[in-house]
Design a protein around this motif. Structure first.
Motif, PDB file in Angstrom:
ATOM      1  N   ASP A  31       0.835  -1.215   0.000  1.00 44.47           N
ATOM      2  CA  ASP A  31       0.000   0.000   0.000  1.00 44.47           C
ATOM      3  C   ASP A  31       0.867   1.261   0.000  1.00 44.47           C
ATOM      4  O   ASP A  31       0.554   2.247  -0.673  1.00 44.47           O
ATOM      5  N   LEU A  32       1.945   1.234   0.778  1.00 43.33           N
ATOM      6  CA  LEU A  32       2.833   2.398   0.828  1.00 43.33           C
ATOM      7  C   LEU A  32       3.452   2.672  -0.552  1.00 43.33           C
ATOM      8  O   LEU A  32       3.561   3.831  -0.978  1.00 43.33           O
ATOM      9  N   ALA A  33       3.813   1.594  -1.252  1.00 44.33           N
ATOM     10  CA  ALA A  33       4.390   1.761  -2.596  1.00 44.33           C
ATOM     11  C   ALA A  33       3.367   2.378  -3.558  1.00 44.33           C
ATOM     12  O   ALA A  33       3.726   3.175  -4.432  1.00 44.33           O
ATOM     13  N   VAL A  34       2.092   2.030  -3.365  1.00 43.68           N
ATOM     14  CA  VAL A  34       1.034   2.627  -4.190  1.00 43.68           C
ATOM     15  C   VAL A  34       0.940   4.124  -3.896  1.00 43.68           C
ATOM     16  O   VAL A  34       0.889   4.950  -4.808  1.00 43.68           O
ATOM     17  N   ARG A  35       0.953   4.473  -2.598  1.00 45.33           N
ATOM     18  CA  ARG A  35       0.817   5.894  -2.230  1.00 45.33           C
ATOM     19  C   ARG A  35       2.030   6.699  -2.693  1.00 45.33           C
ATOM     20  O   ARG A  35       1.889   7.799  -3.221  1.00 45.33           O
ATOM     21  N   ARG A  36       3.206   6.157  -2.489  1.00 42.52           N
ATOM     22  CA  ARG A  36       4.403   6.866  -2.967  1.00 42.52           C
ATOM     23  C   ARG A  36       4.412   6.921  -4.494  1.00 42.52           C
ATOM     24  O   ARG A  36       4.933   7.878  -5.084  1.00 42.52           O
ATOM     25  N   GLY A  37       3.825   5.921  -5.129  1.00 45.39           N
ATOM     26  CA  GLY A  37       3.717   5.929  -6.595  1.00 45.39           C
ATOM     27  C   GLY A  37       2.824   7.059  -7.090  1.00 45.39           C
ATOM     28  O   GLY A  37       3.115   7.692  -8.117  1.00 45.39           O
ATOM     29  N   VAL A  38       1.749   7.332  -6.359  1.00 43.75           N
ATOM     30  CA  VAL A  38       0.885   8.468  -6.701  1.00 43.75           C
ATOM     31  C   VAL A  38       1.691   9.763  -6.626  1.00 43.75           C
ATOM     32  O   VAL A  38       1.574  10.646  -7.482  1.00 43.75           O
ATOM     33  N   GLN A  39       2.559   9.862  -5.619  1.00 43.74           N
ATOM     34  CA  GLN A  39       3.373  11.067  -5.474  1.00 43.74           C
ATOM     35  C   GLN A  39       4.441  11.149  -6.562  1.00 43.74           C
ATOM     36  O   GLN A  39       4.789  12.249  -7.008  1.00 43.74           O
ATOM     37  N   VAL A  40       4.969   9.996  -6.977  1.00 45.54           N
ATOM     38  CA  VAL A  40       5.903   9.983  -8.117  1.00 45.54           C
ATOM     39  C   VAL A  40       5.220  10.609  -9.325  1.00 45.54           C
ATOM     40  O   VAL A  40       5.763  11.519  -9.978  1.00 45.54           O
ATOM     41  N   LYS A  41       4.014  10.155  -9.613  1.00 46.08           N
ATOM     42  CA  LYS A  41       3.298  10.655 -10.799  1.00 46.08           C
ATOM     43  C   LYS A  41       2.975  12.133 -10.662  1.00 46.08           C
ATOM     44  O   LYS A  41       3.137  12.908 -11.605  1.00 46.08           O
ATOM     45  N   ARG A  42       2.521  12.539  -9.487  1.00 44.73           N
ATOM     46  CA  ARG A  42       2.123  13.941  -9.280  1.00 44.73           C
ATOM     47  C   ARG A  42       3.310  14.887  -9.448  1.00 44.73           C
ATOM     48  O   ARG A  42       3.190  15.960 -10.021  1.00 44.73           O
TER      49      ARG A  42
ATOM     50  N   ALA B 188       6.119  14.133 -11.123  1.00 39.55           N
ATOM     51  CA  ALA B 188       6.709  14.001 -12.455  1.00 39.55           C
ATOM     52  C   ALA B 188       5.924  14.814 -13.478  1.00 39.55           C
ATOM     53  O   ALA B 188       6.467  15.237 -14.494  1.00 39.55           O
ATOM     54  N   GLY B 189       4.634  15.033 -13.207  1.00 35.21           N
ATOM     55  CA  GLY B 189       3.801  15.732 -14.162  1.00 35.21           C
ATOM     56  C   GLY B 189       3.308  14.787 -15.242  1.00 35.21           C
ATOM     57  O   GLY B 189       3.761  13.639 -15.336  1.00 35.21           O
ATOM     58  N   PRO B 190       2.391  15.266 -16.067  1.00 36.83           N
ATOM     59  CA  PRO B 190       1.733  14.381 -17.041  1.00 36.83           C
ATOM     60  C   PRO B 190       2.600  14.001 -18.231  1.00 36.83           C
ATOM     61  O   PRO B 190       2.347  12.991 -18.887  1.00 36.83           O
ATOM     62  N   ASN B 191       3.654  14.772 -18.523  1.00 35.55           N
ATOM     63  CA  ASN B 191       4.368  14.543 -19.787  1.00 35.55           C
ATOM     64  C   ASN B 191       5.143  13.231 -19.824  1.00 35.55           C
ATOM     65  O   ASN B 191       5.431  12.704 -20.884  1.00 35.55           O
ATOM     66  N   LEU B 192       5.525  12.736 -18.662  1.00 40.58           N
ATOM     67  CA  LEU B 192       6.268  11.475 -18.648  1.00 40.58           C
ATOM     68  C   LEU B 192       5.367  10.283 -18.960  1.00 40.58           C
ATOM     69  O   LEU B 192       5.858   9.197 -19.257  1.00 40.58           O
ATOM     70  N   GLY B 193       4.062  10.475 -18.857  1.00 47.32           N
ATOM     71  CA  GLY B 193       3.136   9.409 -19.208  1.00 47.32           C
ATOM     72  C   GLY B 193       3.271   8.186 -18.326  1.00 47.32           C
ATOM     73  O   GLY B 193       3.173   7.047 -18.790  1.00 47.32           O
ATOM     74  N   LEU B 194       3.524   8.402 -17.033  1.00 47.41           N
ATOM     75  CA  LEU B 194       3.677   7.261 -16.133  1.00 47.41           C
ATOM     76  C   LEU B 194       2.355   6.498 -16.011  1.00 47.41           C
ATOM     77  O   LEU B 194       1.276   7.087 -16.025  1.00 47.41           O
ATOM     78  N   ALA B 195       2.497   5.193 -15.851  1.00 45.99           N
ATOM     79  CA  ALA B 195       1.323   4.336 -15.824  1.00 45.99           C
ATOM     80  C   ALA B 195       0.498   4.582 -14.556  1.00 45.99           C
ATOM     81  O   ALA B 195       1.013   5.033 -13.534  1.00 45.99           O
ATOM     82  N   HIS B 196      -0.762   4.262 -14.643  1.00 43.54           N
ATOM     83  CA  HIS B 196      -1.667   4.400 -13.507  1.00 43.54           C
ATOM     84  C   HIS B 196      -1.163   3.609 -12.312  1.00 43.54           C
ATOM     85  O   HIS B 196      -1.331   4.008 -11.168  1.00 43.54           O
ATOM     86  N   GLU B 197      -0.501   2.477 -12.587  1.00 37.01           N
ATOM     87  CA  GLU B 197      -0.076   1.589 -11.495  1.00 37.01           C
ATOM     88  C   GLU B 197       1.325   1.922 -11.006  1.00 37.01           C
ATOM     89  O   GLU B 197       1.977   1.070 -10.409  1.00 37.01           O
ATOM     90  N   THR B 198       1.816   3.104 -11.210  1.00 37.54           N
ATOM     91  CA  THR B 198       3.169   3.452 -10.772  1.00 37.54           C
ATOM     92  C   THR B 198       3.353   3.172  -9.283  1.00 37.54           C
ATOM     93  O   THR B 198       2.522   3.530  -8.461  1.00 37.54           O
ATOM     94  N   MET B 199       4.456   2.503  -8.963  1.00 38.08           N
ATOM     95  CA  MET B 199       4.797   2.214  -7.568  1.00 38.08           C
ATOM     96  C   MET B 199       6.032   3.038  -7.208  1.00 38.08           C
ATOM     97  O   MET B 199       6.901   3.286  -8.061  1.00 38.08           O
TER      98      MET B 199
END
Ligand SMILES: [Zn+2]
Length: 251
Positions: free
Chosen positions: A211-222, A224-235
């Motif tokens: 679960d922590l990896a999921v939450r930190r993954g959300v922060q990775v995406k946020r 990084a911004g949208p241009n990197l196109g990170l997947a929804h499941e980013t960990m």
């Protein structure tokens, strides 16, 4: 600039710590074909092995179990592992322990170091490990500081200035842990999960750290911004960089 061979060194107070807190970074390095070495200062035999004590097992038996689990977890991540068997609860800082770590630094020649943060009010072994890891890193740089066998290092044996990243403690807010590095571990996560499953006595932690990896993954995406196109499941995994980044280009 001379070519440097990437090498990751992880200094872990107890046998399980590196798995929960840095398994993604370790597996990611291994997946890139880089060398990763974990050094466990203790087996966590007294402080993080409650279920084995409750089963009536003896100290040496528990150390053997924790060692085997950590070896299996390191193998799942793709890392080498070694143990200094310094004892835990408490893990005592000592000149001999630091000297043993200096030897490790000079042998591994790390380009990146991961260890615990310097504060953890729930577990004094973790900051003790961090203090020793930092002290040994400085001493390993000095050509006038002998190896533990009394010999002096050559200029090829002293280390450079590898960056140090503190990995996430179990109670980040209480440990003043405010990440300034967010690592994308999406590809490495299946290995981290497999390594976690090598630690059956702490099964309750498997879902917690997933679960922590999921939450930190959300922060990775946020971040990084949208241009990197990170997947929804980013960990993700979170780190604090201790020394300033050195760069010729701000990025
Ligand atoms: Zn620990």
């Amino acid at each position: 600039m001379p070519e440097v061979t990437p090498a990751l060194l992880v200094v872990s107070a107890h046998a399980g710590d590196f798995v929960w807190r840095a398994g993604g970074a370790i597996a990611a390095a291994a997946l890139r074909g880089e060398r990763a070495t974990v050094v466990c200062l203790s087996y966590g035999e007294r402080g993080e092995s409650a279920s084995q004590w409750l089963q009536g097992k003896a100290l040496d038996e528990i150390k053997g179990i924790r060692r085997a689990e950590a070896e299996a977890a390191a193998s799942a991540l793709g890392a080498d592992i070694e143990f200094l068997d310094l004892g835990d609860y408490p893990l005592r800082e000592s000149p001999d322990a630091v000297a043993a770590l200096v030897d490790v630094y000079r042998r591994v020649q790390p380009t990146v170091v991961l260890t615990h943060p310097l504060a953890d009010p729930y577990n004094g072994d973790h900051p003790a490990a961090a203090r020793m890891a930092l002290e040994a890193r400085v001493l390993a740089q000095a050509i006038g500081v002998a190896n533990s066998d009394g010999s002096f290092p050559t200029k090829d044996e002293i280390i450079g200035a590898p960056p140090v990243f503190f990995f996430e403690p179990h109670q980040p807010e209480q440990s003043d842990f405010k990440p300034n590095v967010l690592l994308d571990i999406t590809e490495a996560f299946p290995r981290k999960r497999a390594a976690m499953e090598c630690l059956p006595a702490q099964k309750h932690m498997w879902s917690y750290y997933t679960d922590l990896a999921v939450r930190r993954g959300v922060q990775v995406k946020r971040n990084a911004g949208p241009n990197l196109g990170l997947a929804h499941e980013t960990m993700g995994e979170a780190y604090v960089r201790y020394f300033p980044q050195v760069t010729g280009v701000l990025e």
